[in-house]
Design an enzyme around this catalytic site. Structure first.
Site, short mmCIF file in Angstrom:
data_model
loop_
_atom_site.label_atom_id
_atom_site.label_comp_id
_atom_site.label_asym_id
_atom_site.label_seq_id
_atom_site.Cartn_x
_atom_site.Cartn_y
_atom_site.Cartn_z
N HIS A 24 0.69 -1.16 0.20
CA HIS A 24 0.18 -0.21 -0.18
C HIS A 24 0.71 1.40 -0.08
O HIS A 24 0.47 2.32 0.85
CB HIS A 24 -1.02 -0.13 0.71
CG HIS A 24 -0.77 -0.87 2.37
ND1 HIS A 24 -1.42 -1.64 3.24
CD2 HIS A 24 -0.09 -0.02 3.57
CE1 HIS A 24 -0.79 -1.70 4.21
NE2 HIS A 24 -0.05 -1.24 4.61
N HIS A 78 -1.87 -8.37 15.86
CA HIS A 78 -2.79 -7.55 15.61
C HIS A 78 -2.80 -8.12 14.02
O HIS A 78 -3.05 -9.08 13.72
CB HIS A 78 -1.31 -6.40 14.96
CG HIS A 78 -1.31 -6.03 13.59
ND1 HIS A 78 -1.96 -4.94 14.09
CD2 HIS A 78 -0.67 -5.04 12.74
CE1 HIS A 78 -2.08 -3.76 12.83
NE2 HIS A 78 -0.92 -4.36 12.03
N GLU A 80 -4.35 -6.47 11.62
CA GLU A 80 -4.24 -5.87 10.19
C GLU A 80 -3.99 -6.82 8.71
O GLU A 80 -3.61 -8.40 9.45
CB GLU A 80 -2.78 -4.85 9.29
CG GLU A 80 -3.00 -4.51 7.97
CD GLU A 80 -1.67 -3.04 8.28
OE1 GLU A 80 -1.13 -3.04 9.86
OE2 GLU A 80 -2.16 -2.77 7.08
N ASP A 82 -2.22 -8.86 6.87
CA ASP A 82 -1.28 -9.47 6.57
C ASP A 82 -0.65 -10.75 7.40
O ASP A 82 -0.05 -11.27 7.84
CB ASP A 82 0.18 -8.29 6.37
CG ASP A 82 0.41 -7.36 7.23
OD1 ASP A 82 -0.72 -7.07 7.45
OD2 ASP A 82 1.66 -7.09 7.18
N HIS A 144 1.37 -0.57 15.78
CA HIS A 144 0.77 1.11 14.78
C HIS A 144 -0.39 1.60 14.97
O HIS A 144 -1.36 2.23 14.31
CB HIS A 144 1.63 1.34 13.52
CG HIS A 144 1.44 0.20 12.55
ND1 HIS A 144 0.71 0.95 11.31
CD2 HIS A 144 0.82 -0.80 12.06
CE1 HIS A 144 0.22 -0.26 10.35
NE2 HIS A 144 0.66 -1.49 10.97
N ASP A 163 4.16 -6.31 14.06
CA ASP A 163 4.63 -5.17 13.47
C ASP A 163 6.37 -4.61 13.60
O ASP A 163 7.30 -4.05 12.92
CB ASP A 163 3.63 -4.25 13.16
CG ASP A 163 2.95 -4.82 11.86
OD1 ASP A 163 3.29 -5.46 11.29
OD2 ASP A 163 2.23 -4.09 11.87
N TYR A 191 11.18 0.50 7.09
CA TYR A 191 10.31 0.78 7.99
C TYR A 191 9.69 1.53 8.92
O TYR A 191 8.80 1.96 8.95
CB TYR A 191 10.77 -0.83 8.49
CG TYR A 191 9.20 -1.78 8.74
CD1 TYR A 191 8.52 -2.55 8.21
CD2 TYR A 191 8.76 -1.61 10.56
CE1 TYR A 191 7.47 -3.22 8.69
CE2 TYR A 191 7.36 -2.09 10.66
CZ TYR A 191 6.88 -2.66 10.14
OH TYR A 191 6.31 -4.13 10.10
N HIS A 222 7.87 -9.16 10.36
CA HIS A 222 8.07 -8.88 8.79
C HIS A 222 9.81 -9.26 8.93
O HIS A 222 10.26 -8.20 10.24
CB HIS A 222 8.17 -7.88 8.49
CG HIS A 222 5.94 -7.66 8.63
ND1 HIS A 222 5.64 -7.84 7.49
CD2 HIS A 222 5.44 -6.42 8.98
CE1 HIS A 222 4.48 -7.73 7.37
NE2 HIS A 222 3.63 -7.08 8.12
FE1 FEO Z 1 0.26 -3.25 10.35
FE2 FEO Z 1 2.73 -6.30 9.10
O1 FEO Z 1 0.75 -5.00 9.35
#
Ligand code: FEO
Length: 392
Positions: A24, A78, A80, A82, A144, A163, A191, A222
């Site tokens: 994104h 989290h 999100e 991903d 975040h 994250d 990042y 990640h």
């Molecule tokens: Fe906030 Fe890697 O997702």
């Protein structure tokens, strides 16, 4: 790549996304990973999942260790997608599994997946005995997303940080020392600058919450796992969250007929001649997410755009919008640009800097059509004056 044991009975079972190039708006030239971990104890816990499209990779790796139907808990640090995208498929295999998440995590997952799952809401102060091990939960709201938390495993001294402390790197290597500090630091900085930067207060609070923990491994969601540079990355996060910068300059500009570029280069010469290191990024070839890595540590920001249709060039508008959202603080700013008529761009850039509460010690410089020798000399001099202010 197979599942990888990071400590006895604890495995990396994530997915490597070699192909993703745009997350994104964040340019992921090196791809990324979505890290999931499996803790095999009296209870079997899956720590986070992966992006839905890569569910097969994760299920294959889980299947190398245990029958996925045996999973007791899915720990969702989290919401999100991903990290939560594969939850529906895990629940198809293990419908009895309980989802451990924060109160806001439950709300977020319900809004995303419109499903009636078994939740156990957890948060700071809560612990869960899973056999020989204990899961200790620490809320990290807005690091975040509102739902974010991290989970600590005291018996193994592992922090599952989601994250936080991540980097977008796809690699067969799993550890920081296998890639080296300079590379992992650079990608951690990018990042942080693109994802975490607006949340400095919350990062400070989270770092305080983690300060007493004895940590052998930081396992983010990640990139690589931290085992050799834990103190280093914690130190960088402290600096970044404090908006600490270095006495150096970053010139970001675009140009139509080279006039704004000429001003940029005179400013660069003036700054350099006075001992300030300068990075120059034209928006013609640099991606805004890469430029943010330079923004993270630069004290002085010089933004240049000619006036087009009574406003900024679209490339600068895009960068400025991104910058305003990420809100870097405690910077010094300076605006410049050429114009034919109208000449609104410099005032617009100054307004953006004012909104960001940056100090703008010198008035911006707008030059009609093409700078002449006197105007080029004035730009050089402005570079020198700005250097004095940065080095004071
Ligand atoms: Fe906030 Fe890697 O997702």
């Amino acid at each position: 790549m197979s599942a990888h044991e990071i400590k006895k009975g604890i495995y990396w079972v994530g997915a490597i996304d070699w192909a993703v190039r745009n997350f994104h708006g964040y340019l992921t030239q090196q791809g990324t990973t979505y890290n999931a971990y499996l803790v095999v104890d009296e209870k079997i816990v899956l720590v986070d999942t992966v992006k839905q499209e890569l569910t097969d990779q994760m299920m294959y790796r889980i299947g190398q260790i245990v029958d996925p139907s045996k999973i007791d808990y899915i720990l969702s640090n989290h919401v999100e997608p991903d990290h939560s995208g594969a939850i529906p498929e895990v629940l198809e295999a293990a419908p009895q599994a309980i989802i451990l998440t924060t109160k806001k995590g439950e709300k977020g997952l319900t809004r995303h997946y419109k499903a009636d799952w078994n939740y156990q809401v957890v948060g700071t102060g809560d612990k869960l005995d899973i056999g020989k091990r204990t899961l200790v939960f620490i809320n990290t709201p807005m690091v975040h997303w509102p739902d974010s938390m991290v989970t600590y495993l005291p018996e193994d001294k592992i922090l599952f940080s989601n994250d936080a402390f991540g980097q977008h790197i796809a690699s067969t290597e799993r550890y920081d020392d296998e890639l080296g500090w300079s590379l992992v630091k650079r990608d951690s900085a990018k990042y942080y600058a693109n994802i975490v930067l607006p949340f400095d207060k919350q990062v400070n609070k989270a770092l305080t919450g983690l300060s007493g923990l004895d940590i052998d491994l930081i396992c983010p969601s990640h990139g690589i796992i931290w085992r050799s540079y834990i103190t280093d990355i914690l130190g960088e996060y402290q600096k970044w969250a404090a908006n600490e910068t270095e006495p150096k300059a970053l010139i970001v500009y675009d140009t139509m007929w080279n006039s704004t570029a000429k001003l940029a280069w005179e400013l660069e010469k003036g700054l350099s001649a006075s001992g300030v290191p300068v990075t120059v990024r034209t928006l013609k070839v640099n991606h805004i997410s890469d430029i943010m890595t330079d923004v993270l540590t630069s004290k002085l920001m010089l933004l240049g755009s000619p006036t087009l249709n009574n406003t900024l060039l679209p490339t600068m508008s895009e960068f400025a919008t991104y910058l305003k959202g990420l809100r870097p603080k405690n910077r010094m700013g300076y605006a410049f640009g050429s114009y034919g008529w109208g000449g609104q761009s410099v005032a617009e850039l100054e307004k953006i800097m004012e909104d960001l509460k940056w100090e703008c010690p010198l008035p911006g410089n707008k030059v009609e059509y093409v700078p002449d020798q006197d105007e080029l000399a004035a730009a050089f001099e402005s570079g020198q004056k700005l250097a004095e202010l940065v080095l004071r």
